[in-house]
Design an enzyme around this catalytic site. Sequence first.
Site, PDB file in Angstrom:
ATOM      1  N   ARG A  20      -5.704   3.170   0.244  1.00  0.00           N
ATOM      2  CA  ARG A  20      -4.285   3.322   0.528  1.00  0.00           C
ATOM      3  C   ARG A  20      -3.402   2.444  -0.366  1.00  0.00           C
ATOM      4  NH1 ARG A  20      -6.613   6.832   1.986  1.00  0.00           N
ATOM      5  NH2 ARG A  20      -6.816   7.735   4.065  1.00  0.00           N
ATOM      6  N   SER A  80       0.595   7.949  10.171  1.00  0.00           N
ATOM      7  CA  SER A  80      -0.240   6.786  10.510  1.00  0.00           C
ATOM      8  C   SER A  80       0.521   5.508  10.196  1.00  0.00           C
ATOM      9  CB  SER A  80      -1.541   6.818   9.721  1.00  0.00           C
ATOM     10  OG  SER A  80      -2.349   7.906  10.121  1.00  0.00           O
ATOM     11  N   GLU A 106       0.869   0.727   6.930  1.00  0.00           N
ATOM     12  CA  GLU A 106       0.718   1.830   5.989  1.00  0.00           C
ATOM     13  C   GLU A 106       2.076   2.478   5.734  1.00  0.00           C
ATOM     14  OE1 GLU A 106      -1.679   6.017   6.070  1.00  0.00           O
ATOM     15  OE2 GLU A 106      -2.854   4.208   6.464  1.00  0.00           O
TER      16      GLU A 106
END
Length: 306
Positions: free
Chosen positions: A177, A226, A296
Amino acid sequence: MTALIDTLRAAAPGLRGRLIGQANLADLTWFRVGGPAEVLFTPADPEDLAGLLAVLDPAVPVTTIGLGSNLIVRDGGIPGVTVRLGGRAFGSVAVDGETVRAGAAVPDTRLAKAAAEAALDGLAFYRGIPGSVGGALRMNAGAHGGETVDVLVEAQGVDRSGRAVTFSNAGMGFSYRHCAVPDDVIFTGALFRGRPGDRAAIEAEMDRVTAAREAAQPIRERTGGSTFANPEGGKAWQLIDAAGCRGLTRGGAQVSPMHCNFLINRGGATAADIEGLGEEVRRRVRETSGVALRWEIRRIGVAAAD
């Protein structure tokens, strides 16, 4: 109208894109919260973007936003210039053999569809990512067993000085990520590689991804996807659930009862409500498990003045 717009127009009289002062950003984010952009710039094409950046005072901050799906804009808004890519120059998709070229504003779901229609396998996972190609590049977006690092050939962008730059897959410095490309680079497009496959099978996989997402995630809510990255060897939602945070609220914000790694705006939430709730979740998880969850969702802009 901000004085910054006059400065920009004088410095770059040949700009072809739109400049809007005190532009509403809440309507551009999935959470539907946040303050305005001091100046919102929608460039006509990469050359137009480069033209503005080349003359922009280095002291003026530049922020890039995409589809607004994985984003919290703080209530005080965003100072300086906010860039939002759109239009044909940044929103086109073209298939050539086993490769797909897409602009940074192309939704990930459209990238997946274009590959499937060309019977190219390997990109179906993008069907489950509610963002754009630019965001996928910046955060090595992935889902359902696939990641951007698996399919990217190269990415194009413009740096803060207005110079066109290209990064190979290896040059992106991908990790979970994350990518290591400097934050001031604005991605404008990318080239992806798939592999020959069966269109019916690929579309069936995309349908499976869609069904799994709809069954497990609150996609009908005002959410940002998310919230926290999974820690090494674990799942963020399990840690959040174990910390007793499922359904937790702050103001108009709530930890989704359906999937507790999602925050939702139940109506009337502020950006401060949502971000504050996220920080409370992080605190409780740290106390119960010792794990420091990493955001995130991007959080940008400044807090509202007291």
